[in-house]
Design a protein around this motif. Structure first.
Motif, PDB file in Angstrom:
ATOM      1  N   VAL A  64      99.629  45.526   3.681  1.00 28.86           N
ATOM      2  CA  VAL A  64      99.381  47.541   3.600  1.00 28.86           C
ATOM      3  C   VAL A  64      98.394  47.252   2.063  1.00 28.86           C
ATOM      4  N   LEU A  65      99.193  47.499   1.444  1.00 32.61           N
ATOM      5  CA  LEU A  65      98.953  46.749  -0.195  1.00 32.61           C
ATOM      6  C   LEU A  65      97.788  45.762  -0.609  1.00 32.61           C
ATOM      7  N   LEU A  66      97.686  45.053   0.324  1.00 32.71           N
ATOM      8  CA  LEU A  66      96.408  43.896   0.094  1.00 32.71           C
ATOM      9  C   LEU A  66      94.974  44.638   0.404  1.00 32.71           C
ATOM     10  N   PHE A  67      95.095  45.631   2.052  1.00 36.38           N
ATOM     11  CA  PHE A  67      93.865  46.590   2.789  1.00 36.38           C
ATOM     12  C   PHE A  67      93.668  47.807   1.956  1.00 36.38           C
ATOM     13  N   ALA A  68      94.863  48.465   1.081  1.00 37.57           N
ATOM     14  CA  ALA A  68      94.140  49.256   0.610  1.00 37.57           C
ATOM     15  C   ALA A  68      93.002  48.485  -1.219  1.00 37.57           C
ATOM     16  N   CYS A  69      93.912  47.234  -1.469  1.00 40.15           N
ATOM     17  CA  CYS A  69      93.064  46.878  -3.162  1.00 40.15           C
ATOM     18  C   CYS A  69      91.275  46.547  -2.576  1.00 40.15           C
ATOM     19  N   GLY A  70      91.467  46.012  -1.278  1.00 42.08           N
ATOM     20  CA  GLY A  70      90.270  45.872  -0.614  1.00 42.08           C
ATOM     21  C   GLY A  70      88.601  47.050  -0.761  1.00 42.08           C
ATOM     22  N   PHE A  71      88.849  47.168  -0.787  1.00 37.95           N
ATOM     23  CA  PHE A  71      88.163  48.843  -1.325  1.00 37.95           C
ATOM     24  C   PHE A  71      88.466  48.919  -2.838  1.00 37.95           C
TER      25      PHE A  71
ATOM     26  N   LEU B 118      97.525  33.460  -0.535  1.00 39.38           N
ATOM     27  CA  LEU B 118      98.553  32.717  -1.197  1.00 39.38           C
ATOM     28  C   LEU B 118      99.772  33.615  -0.639  1.00 39.38           C
ATOM     29  N   VAL B 119      99.968  34.807  -0.555  1.00 44.56           N
ATOM     30  CA  VAL B 119     100.880  35.645   0.556  1.00 44.56           C
ATOM     31  C   VAL B 119     101.081  35.164   1.136  1.00 44.56           C
ATOM     32  N   SER B 120     100.178  35.222   2.547  1.00 45.71           N
ATOM     33  CA  SER B 120     100.718  34.475   3.924  1.00 45.71           C
ATOM     34  C   SER B 120     101.214  32.741   4.092  1.00 45.71           C
ATOM     35  N   GLY B 121     100.840  32.369   2.485  1.00 37.79           N
ATOM     36  CA  GLY B 121     101.198  30.732   1.954  1.00 37.79           C
ATOM     37  C   GLY B 121     102.509  30.301   2.032  1.00 37.79           C
ATOM     38  N   PHE B 122     102.385  31.776   1.003  1.00 41.28           N
ATOM     39  CA  PHE B 122     104.667  31.769   0.882  1.00 41.28           C
ATOM     40  C   PHE B 122     105.410  32.064   1.808  1.00 41.28           C
ATOM     41  N   PHE B 123     104.853  32.848   2.796  1.00 33.84           N
ATOM     42  CA  PHE B 123     106.131  33.293   3.716  1.00 33.84           C
ATOM     43  C   PHE B 123     106.272  31.882   4.560  1.00 33.84           C
ATOM     44  N   LEU B 124     105.071  31.802   4.830  1.00 31.30           N
ATOM     45  CA  LEU B 124     104.947  31.142   5.788  1.00 31.30           C
ATOM     46  C   LEU B 124     105.765  29.535   5.191  1.00 31.30           C
ATOM     47  N   THR B 125     106.112  29.135   4.171  1.00 29.87           N
ATOM     48  CA  THR B 125     106.786  28.280   3.727  1.00 29.87           C
ATOM     49  C   THR B 125     108.416  28.811   3.413  1.00 29.87           C
ATOM     50  N   VAL B 126     108.737  30.098   3.708  1.00 31.26           N
ATOM     51  CA  VAL B 126     109.648  30.717   3.230  1.00 31.26           C
ATOM     52  C   VAL B 126     110.374  30.346   5.541  1.00 31.26           C
ATOM     53  N   GLU B 127     109.130  30.460   5.990  1.00 31.82           N
ATOM     54  CA  GLU B 127     109.930  30.824   7.730  1.00 31.82           C
ATOM     55  C   GLU B 127     109.794  29.386   7.581  1.00 31.82           C
ATOM     56  N   LEU B 128     108.984  28.332   6.966  1.00 31.68           N
ATOM     57  CA  LEU B 128     109.117  27.220   8.027  1.00 31.68           C
ATOM     58  C   LEU B 128     110.490  25.816   7.162  1.00 31.68           C
TER      59      LEU B 128
ATOM     60  N   VAL C 154      84.105  44.678  -5.579  1.00 31.36           N
ATOM     61  CA  VAL C 154      83.805  43.329  -6.094  1.00 31.36           C
ATOM     62  C   VAL C 154      85.401  42.058  -6.065  1.00 31.36           C
ATOM     63  N   VAL C 155      86.266  43.427  -6.926  1.00 32.76           N
ATOM     64  CA  VAL C 155      87.642  42.590  -6.671  1.00 32.76           C
ATOM     65  C   VAL C 155      88.670  42.760  -4.701  1.00 32.76           C
ATOM     66  N   GLY C 156      88.413  44.077  -4.267  1.00 32.90           N
ATOM     67  CA  GLY C 156      87.880  44.172  -2.810  1.00 32.90           C
ATOM     68  C   GLY C 156      87.592  42.512  -1.982  1.00 32.90           C
ATOM     69  N   GLN C 157      86.331  42.493  -2.657  1.00 28.06           N
ATOM     70  CA  GLN C 157      85.679  41.544  -1.613  1.00 28.06           C
ATOM     71  C   GLN C 157      85.545  39.495  -1.985  1.00 28.06           C
ATOM     72  N   THR C 158      86.621  39.831  -3.578  1.00 30.64           N
ATOM     73  CA  THR C 158      87.004  38.527  -4.162  1.00 30.64           C
ATOM     74  C   THR C 158      88.273  37.770  -4.192  1.00 30.64           C
ATOM     75  N   VAL C 159      89.066  38.663  -4.528  1.00 31.98           N
ATOM     76  CA  VAL C 159      90.544  38.268  -5.452  1.00 31.98           C
ATOM     77  C   VAL C 159      91.636  38.768  -4.710  1.00 31.98           C
ATOM     78  N   VAL C 160      91.172  39.878  -3.093  1.00 31.49           N
ATOM     79  CA  VAL C 160      92.018  40.164  -2.586  1.00 31.49           C
ATOM     80  C   VAL C 160      91.934  39.040  -1.353  1.00 31.49           C
ATOM     81  N   PRO C 161      91.248  38.753  -0.946  1.00 32.71           N
ATOM     82  CA  PRO C 161      91.471  37.796   0.416  1.00 32.71           C
ATOM     83  C   PRO C 161      92.124  36.652  -0.395  1.00 32.71           C
TER      84      PRO C 161
END
Length: 279
Positions: free
Chosen positions: A149-156, A171-181, A159-166
């Motif tokens: 939700v936070l990243l979706f809001a920052c997507g608007f 990175l966030v998904s990668g961290f929590f994927l490591t937590v799961e695995l 420039v930042v929303g189209q480069t940094v946010v994705p």
């Protein structure tokens, strides 16, 4: 940077391990394959019924003229399918691990056995392990949703929303994927979820180096199935780095060997009478 490279190395080493143990590779693919079949069936059903769902949700548009009614409902159908696809990407690993809990626990045990220093797993009933895994996965999903939700809001943000946010999203998904695995291997070592997250946050580069490439690879469904056994094996190797075997036992031994201080001797009692009295 050193931990980042180490995380990637564990990912490669995990794939090499299942490559050397082909039987365990096929064994570990079964839960991911079953989960993939279930997700494909659910997404196919959603795709077939998305138009009906959009029509049910927009009764007010029944009397709209063309092309506005079709445009609204087609857009809602596309959003519904896109939301289902995103939800499947976010939850696939958790569901595969939950379905394959006995499979992946056996795989972790085999990795520990071949590498030496296997821990003694806690004596817990299977149903309780599944309940704990379900609770932990739900907790991780809530955290991911909060960041989403936070990243979706920052997507608007321009420039930042189209480069940094994705990039941050991966990175966030990668961290929590490591937590799961790493959950299966660390749970075998008696490490609760909060402590697992703390350990991985302290070695953030290690977690990102392991999980972020996997997020990119897992965007391809077939790769998810093929790479899942190696990902679990690599996560077990990573867990061995986070919690070395025997670390807890060594601490207990040190505490036992610590000499206990003798009881303090009571102070000598003064002689009866007045010591200052002159004879």
């Amino acid at each position: 940077m050193r931990d980042l490279v180490a995380g990637m190395k564990y990912l490669v080493e995990g794939q090499k391990w299942v490559g050397r143990h082909g039987r365990w590779w096929g064994f570990g693919m079964l839960p991911a394959l079953l989960a993939l079949i279930g997700y494909v069936a659910a997404l196919a059903f959603l795709a077939a019924r998305a138009g009906d769902l959009a029509a049910w949700a927009t009764p007010f548009a029944d009397h709209w003229g063309s092309p506005w009614r079709a445009l609204l409902r087609d857009t809602l159908a596309a959003v519904a399918f896109g939301g289902g696809l995103l939800l499947s990407v976010l939850t696939f690993t958790a569901v595969a691990l939950l379905v394959g809990q006995p499979f992946y626990e056996a795989l972790c045990a085999k990795v520990d056995e071949t590498e030496g220093g296997a821990p003694t797993p806690p004596d817990t009933a299977l149903w309780r392990e599944l309940l704990v895994a379900l609770r932990d996965s739900a907790s991780v999903l809530v955290r991911v949703a909060g960041f989403g939700v936070l990243l979706f809001a920052c997507g608007f943000i321009p420039v930042v929303g189209q480069t940094v946010v994705p990039a941050l999203g991966f990175l966030v998904s990668g961290f929590f994927l490591t937590v799961e695995l790493t959950a299966v291997a660390l749970q075998r070592r008696g490490v609760p979820q909060r402590e697992r997250i703390r350990l991985l946050r302290a070695r953030l580069g290690l977690a990102l180096g392991f999980g972020t490439p996997l997020v990119l690879a897992f965007l391809v469904p077939l790769v998810t199935v093929l790479a899942m056994p190696g990902a679990v094996a690599g996560a077990t190797l990573l867990a061995r780095d986070l919690v070395p075997a025997g670390a807890g036992e060594e601490e207990e031994e040190k505490e036992e060997e610590q000499p206990t201080a003798p009881f303090p001797t009571p102070a000598a009692r003064p002689a009866p009478g007045n010591p200052y009295e002159t004879p």
